[in-house]
Design a protein around this motif. Structure first.
Motif, PDB file in Angstrom:
ATOM      1  N   VAL A   1      89.065  72.549   9.693  1.00  0.00           N
ATOM      2  CA  VAL A   1      88.533  73.836  10.143  1.00  0.00           C
ATOM      3  C   VAL A   1      89.163  74.990   9.357  1.00  0.00           C
ATOM      4  CG1 VAL A   1      88.109  72.996  12.497  1.00  0.00           C
ATOM      5  CG2 VAL A   1      90.318  74.057  11.928  1.00  0.00           C
ATOM      6  N   THR A   2      88.536  76.140   9.502  1.00  0.00           N
ATOM      7  CA  THR A   2      89.135  77.397   9.042  1.00  0.00           C
ATOM      8  C   THR A   2      89.084  78.403  10.193  1.00  0.00           C
ATOM      9  OG1 THR A   2      87.032  78.258   8.187  1.00  0.00           O
ATOM     10  CG2 THR A   2      88.443  77.052   6.646  1.00  0.00           C
ATOM     11  N   HIS A   3      89.924  79.428  10.072  1.00  0.00           N
ATOM     12  CA  HIS A   3      89.972  80.512  11.055  1.00  0.00           C
ATOM     13  C   HIS A   3      90.671  81.685  10.392  1.00  0.00           C
ATOM     14  CE1 HIS A   3      91.349  82.825  14.580  1.00  0.00           C
ATOM     15  NE2 HIS A   3      90.308  82.280  15.201  1.00  0.00           N
ATOM     16  N   PRO A   4      90.312  82.919  10.747  1.00  0.00           N
ATOM     17  CA  PRO A   4      90.959  84.083  10.125  1.00  0.00           C
ATOM     18  C   PRO A   4      92.485  84.088  10.223  1.00  0.00           C
ATOM     19  CG  PRO A   4      89.011  84.779  11.318  1.00  0.00           C
ATOM     20  CD  PRO A   4      89.197  83.326  11.627  1.00  0.00           C
ATOM     21  N   LEU A   5      93.046  83.436  11.248  1.00  0.00           N
ATOM     22  CA  LEU A   5      94.500  83.397  11.377  1.00  0.00           C
ATOM     23  C   LEU A   5      95.157  82.356  10.470  1.00  0.00           C
ATOM     24  CD1 LEU A   5      94.998  83.759  15.253  1.00  0.00           C
ATOM     25  CD2 LEU A   5      95.265  85.510  13.482  1.00  0.00           C
ATOM     26  N   LEU A   6      94.351  81.496   9.850  1.00  0.00           N
ATOM     27  CA  LEU A   6      94.887  80.448   8.985  1.00  0.00           C
ATOM     28  C   LEU A   6      94.725  80.860   7.527  1.00  0.00           C
ATOM     29  CD1 LEU A   6      93.354  77.289  10.737  1.00  0.00           C
ATOM     30  CD2 LEU A   6      95.500  78.474  11.262  1.00  0.00           C
ATOM     31  N   ASP A   7      95.792  80.740   6.750  1.00  0.00           N
ATOM     32  CA  ASP A   7      95.700  81.132   5.341  1.00  0.00           C
ATOM     33  C   ASP A   7      95.136  80.025   4.463  1.00  0.00           C
ATOM     34  OD1 ASP A   7      97.799  79.379   5.324  1.00  0.00           O
ATOM     35  OD2 ASP A   7      99.302  80.796   4.569  1.00  0.00           O
ATOM     36  N   ARG A   8      94.902  78.853   5.034  1.00  0.00           N
ATOM     37  CA  ARG A   8      94.229  77.756   4.339  1.00  0.00           C
ATOM     38  C   ARG A   8      93.665  76.822   5.402  1.00  0.00           C
ATOM     39  NH1 ARG A   8      99.759  75.067   1.979  1.00  0.00           N
ATOM     40  NH2 ARG A   8     100.137  73.549   3.637  1.00  0.00           N
ATOM     41  N   PRO A   9      92.801  75.857   5.017  1.00  0.00           N
ATOM     42  CA  PRO A   9      92.190  74.991   6.032  1.00  0.00           C
ATOM     43  C   PRO A   9      93.224  74.245   6.865  1.00  0.00           C
ATOM     44  CG  PRO A   9      91.006  74.788   3.967  1.00  0.00           C
ATOM     45  CD  PRO A   9      92.222  75.620   3.671  1.00  0.00           C
ATOM     46  N   GLY A  10      92.879  74.036   8.109  1.00  0.00           N
ATOM     47  CA  GLY A  10      93.717  73.277   9.029  1.00  0.00           C
ATOM     48  C   GLY A  10      92.954  72.093   9.588  1.00  0.00           C
ATOM     49  N   VAL A  11      93.671  71.260  10.332  1.00  0.00           N
ATOM     50  CA  VAL A  11      93.064  70.127  11.027  1.00  0.00           C
ATOM     51  C   VAL A  11      93.310  70.327  12.510  1.00  0.00           C
ATOM     52  CG1 VAL A  11      93.148  67.640  11.419  1.00  0.00           C
ATOM     53  CG2 VAL A  11      93.316  68.544   9.090  1.00  0.00           C
ATOM     54  N   VAL A  12      92.232  70.384  13.281  1.00  0.00           N
ATOM     55  CA  VAL A  12      92.359  70.534  14.724  1.00  0.00           C
ATOM     56  C   VAL A  12      92.143  69.169  15.370  1.00  0.00           C
ATOM     57  CG1 VAL A  12      89.914  71.159  15.067  1.00  0.00           C
ATOM     58  CG2 VAL A  12      91.597  71.815  16.768  1.00  0.00           C
ATOM     59  N   LYS A  13      92.999  68.855  16.323  1.00  0.00           N
ATOM     60  CA  LYS A  13      92.877  67.615  17.105  1.00  0.00           C
ATOM     61  C   LYS A  13      92.791  68.018  18.563  1.00  0.00           C
ATOM     62  CE  LYS A  13      95.076  63.109  17.897  1.00  0.00           C
ATOM     63  NZ  LYS A  13      96.226  62.231  17.561  1.00  0.00           N
ATOM     64  N   PHE A  14      91.706  67.653  19.220  1.00  0.00           N
ATOM     65  CA  PHE A  14      91.487  68.157  20.576  1.00  0.00           C
ATOM     66  C   PHE A  14      91.128  67.026  21.526  1.00  0.00           C
ATOM     67  CE2 PHE A  14      87.460  68.404  18.335  1.00  0.00           C
ATOM     68  CZ  PHE A  14      86.542  67.920  19.244  1.00  0.00           C
ATOM     69  N   ALA A  15      91.343  67.310  22.792  1.00  0.00           N
ATOM     70  CA  ALA A  15      90.966  66.383  23.858  1.00  0.00           C
ATOM     71  C   ALA A  15      89.491  66.608  24.178  1.00  0.00           C
ATOM     72  CB  ALA A  15      91.822  66.628  25.092  1.00  0.00           C
ATOM     73  N   PRO A  16      88.618  65.666  23.831  1.00  0.00           N
ATOM     74  CA  PRO A  16      87.192  65.890  24.088  1.00  0.00           C
ATOM     75  C   PRO A  16      86.855  66.046  25.565  1.00  0.00           C
ATOM     76  CG  PRO A  16      87.512  64.080  22.536  1.00  0.00           C
ATOM     77  CD  PRO A  16      88.862  64.410  23.108  1.00  0.00           C
ATOM     78  N   PHE A  17      87.650  65.389  26.440  1.00  0.00           N
ATOM     79  CA  PHE A  17      87.337  65.417  27.864  1.00  0.00           C
ATOM     80  C   PHE A  17      88.600  65.732  28.662  1.00  0.00           C
ATOM     81  CE2 PHE A  17      84.445  62.457  25.768  1.00  0.00           C
ATOM     82  CZ  PHE A  17      83.244  63.104  26.037  1.00  0.00           C
ATOM     83  N   PRO A  18      88.462  66.393  29.803  1.00  0.00           N
ATOM     84  CA  PRO A  18      89.639  66.829  30.572  1.00  0.00           C
ATOM     85  C   PRO A  18      90.605  65.705  30.923  1.00  0.00           C
ATOM     86  CG  PRO A  18      87.679  67.964  31.359  1.00  0.00           C
ATOM     87  CD  PRO A  18      87.199  66.939  30.373  1.00  0.00           C
ATOM     88  N   TRP A  19      90.098  64.507  31.191  1.00  0.00           N
ATOM     89  CA  TRP A  19      90.983  63.415  31.589  1.00  0.00           C
ATOM     90  C   TRP A  19      91.845  62.907  30.437  1.00  0.00           C
ATOM     91  CZ3 TRP A  19      89.858  58.969  28.921  1.00  0.00           C
ATOM     92  CH2 TRP A  19      88.550  58.801  28.431  1.00  0.00           C
ATOM     93  N   GLN A  20      91.601  63.373  29.213  1.00  0.00           N
ATOM     94  CA  GLN A  20      92.395  62.958  28.062  1.00  0.00           C
ATOM     95  C   GLN A  20      93.549  63.922  27.750  1.00  0.00           C
ATOM     96  OE1 GLN A  20      89.042  62.758  25.363  1.00  0.00           O
ATOM     97  NE2 GLN A  20      89.075  60.517  25.383  1.00  0.00           N
ATOM     98  N   ILE A  21      93.654  64.984  28.507  1.00  0.00           N
ATOM     99  CA  ILE A  21      94.680  65.998  28.249  1.00  0.00           C
ATOM    100  C   ILE A  21      96.078  65.399  28.248  1.00  0.00           C
ATOM    101  CG2 ILE A  21      95.848  67.970  29.330  1.00  0.00           C
ATOM    102  CD1 ILE A  21      93.486  68.868  27.744  1.00  0.00           C
ATOM    103  N   LEU A  22      96.322  64.450  29.144  1.00  0.00           N
ATOM    104  CA  LEU A  22      97.660  63.873  29.284  1.00  0.00           C
ATOM    105  C   LEU A  22      98.196  63.347  27.950  1.00  0.00           C
ATOM    106  CD1 LEU A  22      99.978  63.024  31.169  1.00  0.00           C
ATOM    107  CD2 LEU A  22      98.746  60.870  31.562  1.00  0.00           C
ATOM    108  N   TYR A  23      97.324  62.736  27.141  1.00  0.00           N
ATOM    109  CA  TYR A  23      97.774  62.180  25.861  1.00  0.00           C
ATOM    110  C   TYR A  23      98.252  63.274  24.904  1.00  0.00           C
ATOM    111  CZ  TYR A  23      95.119  58.214  27.705  1.00  0.00           C
ATOM    112  OH  TYR A  23      94.641  57.214  28.506  1.00  0.00           O
ATOM    113  N   PHE A  24      97.722  64.468  25.061  1.00  0.00           N
ATOM    114  CA  PHE A  24      98.055  65.555  24.145  1.00  0.00           C
ATOM    115  C   PHE A  24      99.333  66.281  24.552  1.00  0.00           C
ATOM    116  CE2 PHE A  24      93.891  64.452  22.981  1.00  0.00           C
ATOM    117  CZ  PHE A  24      93.680  64.909  21.690  1.00  0.00           C
ATOM    118  N   GLU A  25      99.751  66.117  25.799  1.00  0.00           N
ATOM    119  CA  GLU A  25     101.025  66.692  26.226  1.00  0.00           C
ATOM    120  C   GLU A  25     102.160  66.126  25.377  1.00  0.00           C
ATOM    121  OE1 GLU A  25     101.747  69.012  28.305  1.00  0.00           O
ATOM    122  OE2 GLU A  25     100.046  69.206  29.668  1.00  0.00           O
TER     123      GLU A  25
END
Length: 236
Positions: free
Chosen positions: A125-149
């Motif tokens: 991804v890109t975003h104005p706050l990033l000075d170069r491309p980044g990689v976002v890793k997200f929890a697709p569903f609410p029940w997966q949040i625990l793994y990201f903690e």
């Protein structure tokens, strides 16, 4: 709002899907509505043709019209009288978010511009706050949040050590943290047998901090110019 000449649910985009191949459990779906609101929908087993359950252009018009109003969780099932698919439930819930946040930067998920889909929940991804491309890793569903903690905490432990990609901030959806973004390592590749020494070295640095990775395989090492980095710390 749909116009008379537009197909049903033309204001809806499929963001993620997780279905049971045996069609015994509900299918989980994440949708973007009106380009500004993310909703989570479960569909009862057997309600959708197996071949069409994850292909957005076919799936979305097959579903009943998405209800208006402020809701973020819904359930689709067959009407007991007609057999037609209906939204049998749509409610507004306080969905869980990652609590172990430590970085000052927060980026709204809907503000990210996707450059490349690496996996269903990993995008370049890109975003104005990033000075170069980044990689976002997200929890697709609410029940997966625990793994990201655990993974977010692990990135705090290794921050500034050079053991993993640089952590750039948290990613939010409707105010809750659902993801994080790290620098994209341009030109990096998955480790091979020839990278054993580099991989052993970076792993030893992690262990010197008293941290175990928990999922050591070649796909969790990125190699560039003979140097290795570790990724995917959800089991650390």
């Amino acid at each position: 709002m749909e116009h008379r000449n537009e197909p049903r649910n033309s204001n809806v985009q499929l963001l993620a899907a997780l279905v049971d191949l045996d069609d015994e459990d509900d299918g989980d779906y994440r949708f973007l509505v009106d380009d500004k609101r993310v909703v989570y929908v479960t569909v009862e087993p057997g309600a959708l043709p197996k071949d069409d359950r994850t292909f957005g252009p076919v799936l979305i018009p097959t579903l009943p019209s998405f209800p208006a109003g402020d809701w973020n969780e819904g359930h689709v099932s067959g009407d007991e009288l007609t057999g037609h698919l209906i939204f049998s439930r749509n409610v507004k819930r306080d969905l869980p978010g990652i609590k172990s946040t430590w970085h000052p930067t927060h980026i709204d998920y809907l503000e990210l511009k996707q450059l490349n889909r690496i996996r269903q929940n990993v995008h370049e991804v890109t975003h104005p706050l990033l000075d170069r491309p980044g990689v976002v890793k997200f929890a697709p569903f609410p029940w997966q949040i625990l793994y990201f903690e655990a993974e977010t905490t692990a990135y705090e432990w290794i921050d500034g050590t050079g053991i993993g990609p640089r952590f750039l901030g948290d990613v939010t959806e409707a105010g809750r943290v659902i993801a994080f973004v790290v620098y994209h390592i341009d030109g990096a590749r998955t480790a091979g047998p020839e990278d054993l020494e580099a991989c052993q070295g970076i792993l030893a640095r992690l262990h010197s901090l008293g941290i175990g990775h928990g999922d050591i395989n070649k796909h969790n090492f990125l190699v560039r110019n003979g140097e290795a980095l570790l990724i995917d710390f959800e089991a650390a």
